[in-house]
Scaffold this motif. Structure first.
Motif, PDB file in Angstrom:
ATOM      1  N   LYS A 257       0.824  -1.203   0.000  1.00  0.00           N
ATOM      2  CA  LYS A 257       0.000   0.000   0.000  1.00  0.00           C
ATOM      3  C   LYS A 257       0.862   1.259   0.000  1.00  0.00           C
ATOM      4  CE  LYS A 257      -3.746   2.110   2.707  1.00  0.00           C
ATOM      5  NZ  LYS A 257      -4.645   1.920   3.869  1.00  0.00           N
ATOM      6  N   VAL A 271      -0.892   0.953  -8.986  1.00  0.00           N
ATOM      7  CA  VAL A 271      -2.014   0.464  -8.202  1.00  0.00           C
ATOM      8  C   VAL A 271      -1.532  -0.761  -7.445  1.00  0.00           C
ATOM      9  CG1 VAL A 271      -2.911  -1.071 -10.010  1.00  0.00           C
ATOM     10  CG2 VAL A 271      -4.483  -0.113  -8.303  1.00  0.00           C
ATOM     11  N   ARG A 277      -7.535  -5.705   0.039  1.00  0.00           N
ATOM     12  CA  ARG A 277      -8.369  -5.058  -0.975  1.00  0.00           C
ATOM     13  C   ARG A 277      -9.621  -5.896  -1.200  1.00  0.00           C
ATOM     14  NH1 ARG A 277      -7.046   0.023  -2.047  1.00  0.00           N
ATOM     15  NH2 ARG A 277      -7.222  -0.076  -4.310  1.00  0.00           N
ATOM     16  N   THR A 278     -10.717  -5.230  -1.463  1.00  0.00           N
ATOM     17  CA  THR A 278     -11.947  -5.962  -1.754  1.00  0.00           C
ATOM     18  C   THR A 278     -11.822  -6.654  -3.106  1.00  0.00           C
ATOM     19  OG1 THR A 278     -13.004  -4.111  -2.896  1.00  0.00           O
ATOM     20  CG2 THR A 278     -13.266  -4.221  -0.495  1.00  0.00           C
ATOM     21  N   GLN A 281     -12.004  -4.177  -5.878  1.00  0.00           N
ATOM     22  CA  GLN A 281     -10.772  -3.403  -6.017  1.00  0.00           C
ATOM     23  C   GLN A 281      -9.675  -4.230  -6.685  1.00  0.00           C
ATOM     24  OE1 GLN A 281     -10.406  -2.391  -1.868  1.00  0.00           O
ATOM     25  NE2 GLN A 281     -10.907  -0.247  -2.244  1.00  0.00           N
ATOM     26  N   ARG A 282      -9.579  -5.497  -6.326  1.00  0.00           N
ATOM     27  CA  ARG A 282      -8.558  -6.355  -6.909  1.00  0.00           C
ATOM     28  C   ARG A 282      -8.821  -6.589  -8.393  1.00  0.00           C
ATOM     29  NH1 ARG A 282      -8.157 -10.660  -1.931  1.00  0.00           N
ATOM     30  NH2 ARG A 282      -7.091 -12.029  -3.410  1.00  0.00           N
ATOM     31  N   ALA A 285      -7.988  -3.413 -10.236  1.00  0.00           N
ATOM     32  CA  ALA A 285      -6.546  -3.216 -10.340  1.00  0.00           C
ATOM     33  C   ALA A 285      -5.958  -4.093 -11.448  1.00  0.00           C
ATOM     34  CB  ALA A 285      -5.877  -3.523  -9.006  1.00  0.00           C
ATOM     35  N   ASP A 409      -9.783  -1.215   3.193  1.00  0.00           N
ATOM     36  CA  ASP A 409      -9.041  -0.399   2.244  1.00  0.00           C
ATOM     37  C   ASP A 409      -9.921   0.108   1.122  1.00  0.00           C
ATOM     38  OD1 ASP A 409      -6.059  -2.360   2.501  1.00  0.00           O
ATOM     39  OD2 ASP A 409      -6.669  -0.577   3.557  1.00  0.00           O
ATOM     40  N   SER A 410     -11.227   0.118   1.316  1.00  0.00           N
ATOM     41  CA  SER A 410     -12.109   0.459   0.207  1.00  0.00           C
ATOM     42  C   SER A 410     -12.155   1.951  -0.061  1.00  0.00           C
ATOM     43  CB  SER A 410     -13.521  -0.059   0.487  1.00  0.00           C
ATOM     44  OG  SER A 410     -14.022   0.517   1.681  1.00  0.00           O
ATOM     45  N   SER A 412     -10.664   5.726  -0.837  1.00  0.00           N
ATOM     46  CA  SER A 412      -9.528   6.267  -1.585  1.00  0.00           C
ATOM     47  C   SER A 412      -8.469   6.737  -0.601  1.00  0.00           C
ATOM     48  CB  SER A 412      -9.984   7.433  -2.457  1.00  0.00           C
ATOM     49  OG  SER A 412      -8.875   8.107  -2.981  1.00  0.00           O
TER      50      SER A 412
END
Length: 494
Positions: A257, A271, A277-278, A281-282, A285, A409-410, A412
Motif C-alpha cells: 500500500k 495500483v 483489498r476488496t 478493487q482487486r 486493479a 481499504d475500500s 480512496s
C-alpha cells in the motif's frame, strides 16, 4: 492462416471443432505441458503434472475437459488457491468456451453469496472455486458435488502452502470416488505426493522441468541496498525503464500500500493488489494493469501465480519472498512465450544467505549491479506515504492485517479534506532517508567489470536464511464470510 491439418493441436486427439476454434484464436503450437498432458487426459487417466508458471497449464487440462463435456456430459470442478488465479482460469477457458456455449460459475470469497447460489442453480458445467468459499457452500448445503466427473487441482502446492489442507480434504470427500483427477503443481514436496496418493488412482506423471527452473529469457539482476534506499531506487528504475509494464512485489500488505502510494506521488501510474483489498478493487486493479491504465502493479504473493498479463517487461522484488519457490513464481510473470524479460531484486546486506539459497534452487547466478545514480523522491511521494499512515490511524488499523477481502481499504487513500501534517511528512521522509538513498556505492562485493555474480567466494550455507522453518501449513486460508446464520437455501446437486 494455416489449415487445421497443419495445427499442432490436431495431432493431440482434439476434435476438429476445437482445433478450428484454436486456429481462429491463433493458437497453433502446443506448449510442452499441453503436448504431453492433452492426450493422456483425453484417455480419462489421472494426471500428476509438474510444470512451472507460464507454461500453459490451463489449456493443458482445459481443452480435453471441454471435449469430454461436449461428448460425454458431466461436471467439472477446478480448485485454485487465490481469487486472481480462479478469475484467470475462467477467462482463459471462456476464450474457447464462449464459442461452444460453455456454462461456468466462479465461487470465490468477496463475491455476493446470493449471486453465486443463483448461478449454481443454473447447473454450470464447470465450477471454478477457491477452497474456502466452496466449503462455505458445502457447509450451508447450497451445493452438492455428487455429480462431479472431473476434479482439477491447479497450483496444488500453493493451496497447501496457504493452509487449505483441511478444506481440500473435505472437498475430496464430497466428490464421487469414481472420477478423473488432475493435479498440477509447480513443485513436488512430500505433502503434494501425499495428496496425490489420497486423491488419485495410479496417476500418469508428467514433468516438464525440474522444480526451481526459470526461463532462459529472463535476465536476473540484483542490487544491494539499505532499507531506506528501496523506494528511491525503485523510483529511479521506473524513471529510467520506460518500456512495458512493471510488476513490483512487496512482502507485506501495508508495504504494498505504501509503495503504491509513494509511486503515485512520484508521478507513476501505480495500483496495489493484496489481501486487504476488496474483490472489486482487486479485479479493477488487474483490469487496469492489463489495459495499460496502470503501468505499475504492486503486489503481495497472492498475485504471483494469478497474473497472466502480456507484456510485463520487468519484475522487481522490492522485498525478497519468505519462501524460496515464490521467487521462481514471481519472476515467471515476465519472459513468457519466448519474450525477453528482466527481474531485479533489492537485497539487504543481511540477506546474502537468502540469495545464495535462491541460486542453489535455480542453479544459476544472480548478477549484482552497482547502484545507479539515485533520483530523489519528490515531496509529493512523502506526502502520499504520510497520508496512508493518517488513514490507518483514523480507521484504527495501525498494526493490524485485516481480513482477506475486507472493507478496510475500500476508501480512496487520498481522500482527505486537509493535507497531512508536516510532522507526518517529515516522518515519512525520515523513514526512507532520501538523502542517504542517493549513495551510488554497492553494498555487495564488486569487481572491475561492475557486474559481479553472487558467490564468487562464499562459505557453505544450509537452508534459506537464519530461520528456515517450512512454509507449508503456516499460512491462513482466506476468512470465510460468516454466512452461517443465513437462511437455509436448497442445495443443488451435480
Amino acid at each position: 492462416m494455416s489449415s487445421s491439418s497443419q495445427n499442432g493441436f490436431a495431432d493431440l486427439g482434439l476434435a476438429p471443432k476445437l482445433v478450428d476454434i484454436l486456429e481462429r484464436l491463433d493458437y497453433r503450437t502446443p506448449t510442452p505441458i499441453q503436448a504431453q498432458a492433452i492426450p493422456v487426459v483425453l484417455k480419462g487417466e489421472d494426471v500428476l503434472g509438474i510444470a512451472q508458471t507460464g507454461t500453459g497449464k490451463t489449456f493443458a487440462f482445459g481443452l480435453p475437459v471441454l471435449q469430454h463435456l461436449s461428448e460425454k456430459g458431466g461436471s467439472v470442478l477446478i480448485l485454485a488457491p487465490t481469487r486472481e488465479l480462479a478469475l484467470q482460469i475462467q477467462e482463459s477457458l471462456m476464450k474457447v468456451g464462449s464459442l461452444i456455449q460453455l456454462r461456468t460459475t466462479l465461487l470465490i470469497g468477496g463475491a455476493p453469496m446470493d449471486r453465486q447460489i443463483r448461478e449454481i442453480r443454473n447447473k454450470p458445467q464447470v465450477i471454478i472455486a477457491t477452497p474456502g468459499r466452496l466449503v462455505d457452500h458445502l457447509e450451508q448445503r447450497t451445493i452438492s458435488l455428487s455429480g462431479i466427473t472431473t476434479l482439477i487441482l491447479d497450483e496444488a502446492d500453493r493451496m497447501l502452502d496457504m493452509g487449505f489442507q483441511p478444506q481440500l480434504a473435505k472437498i475430496i470427500q464430497s466428490v464421487p470416488a469414481q472420477r478423473q483427477t488432475l493435479l498440477f503443481s509447480a513443485t513436488m514436496p512430500s505433502n503434494i505426493l501425499n495428496l496425490a496418493k489420497a486423491a488419485m488412482r495410479t496417476p500418469v506423471h508428467i514433468e516438464i522441468a525440474r522444480a526451481g527452473t526459470t526461463a532462459d529469457t529472463i535476465q536476473q539482476d540484483a542490487y544491494f541496498v539499505r532499507k531506506e534506499q528501496k523506494l528511491p531506487l525503485l523510483h529511479t528504475i521506473l524513471t529510467n525503464h520506460k518500456e512495458g509494464s512493471v510488476l513490483a512485489f512487496s512482502r507485506t500488505k501495508h508495504g504494498a500500500k505504501k509503495i503504491a502510494a509513494a509511486l503515485r506521488g512520484a508521478g507513476h501510474s501505480a495500483v496495489e493488489i493484496h489481501a486487504n483489498r476488496t474483490l472489486a478493487q482487486r479485479r479493477a486493479a488487474l483490469e487496469g494493469f492489463k489495459t495499460g491504465r496502470y503501468r505499475v502493479l504492486v503486489a503481495t504473493d497472492i498475485a504471483a501465480r494469478g497474473i497472466d498479463v502480456q507484456g510485463i517487461s520487468l519484475v522487481i522484488n522490492v522485498d525478497l519472498p519468505d519462501a524460496l519457490d515464490d521467487y521462481v513464481h514471481r519472476i515467471g510473470r515476465t519472459g513468457r512465450a519466448g519474450r525477453k524479460g528482466q527481474a531485479i531484486s533489492f537485497i539487504l546486506p543481511e540477506q546474502k544467505r537468502d540469495v545464495m539459497a535462491i541460486e542453489r534452487l535455480i542453479k544459476a547466478r544472480i548478477t549484482v549491479s552497482p547502484l545507479p545514480t539515485i533520483i530523489p523522491l519528490p515531496e509529493a511521494a512523502f506526502t502520499a506515504i504520510a497520508a496512508t499512515r493518517i488513514l490507518e490511524d483514523v480507521m484504527g488499523k495501525s498494526g493490524r492485517g485485516g481480513r482477506s477481502g475486507g472493507r478496510g481499504d475500500s476508501r480512496s487513500e487520498g481522500a482527505f479534506a486537509q493535507p497531512p501534517r508536516r510532522s507526518s511528512v517529515f516522518a515519512a521522509r525520515t523513514s526512507f532517508d532520501m538523502t542517504r538513498g542517493g549513495s551510488g556505492a554497492s553494498h555487495g562485493s564488486s569487481s572491475s567489470s561492475g557486474r559481479p555474480a553472487f558467490g564468487a567466494s562464499r562459505p557453505s550455507f544450509g537452508g534459506y536464511g537464519a530461520s528456515s522453518a517450512p512454509r507449508g501449513g503456516t499460512g491462513r486460508p482466506p476468512a470465510r464470510g460468516g454466512f452461517g446464520g443465513a437462511r437455509r437455501t436448497p442445495r443443488v446437486t451435480y
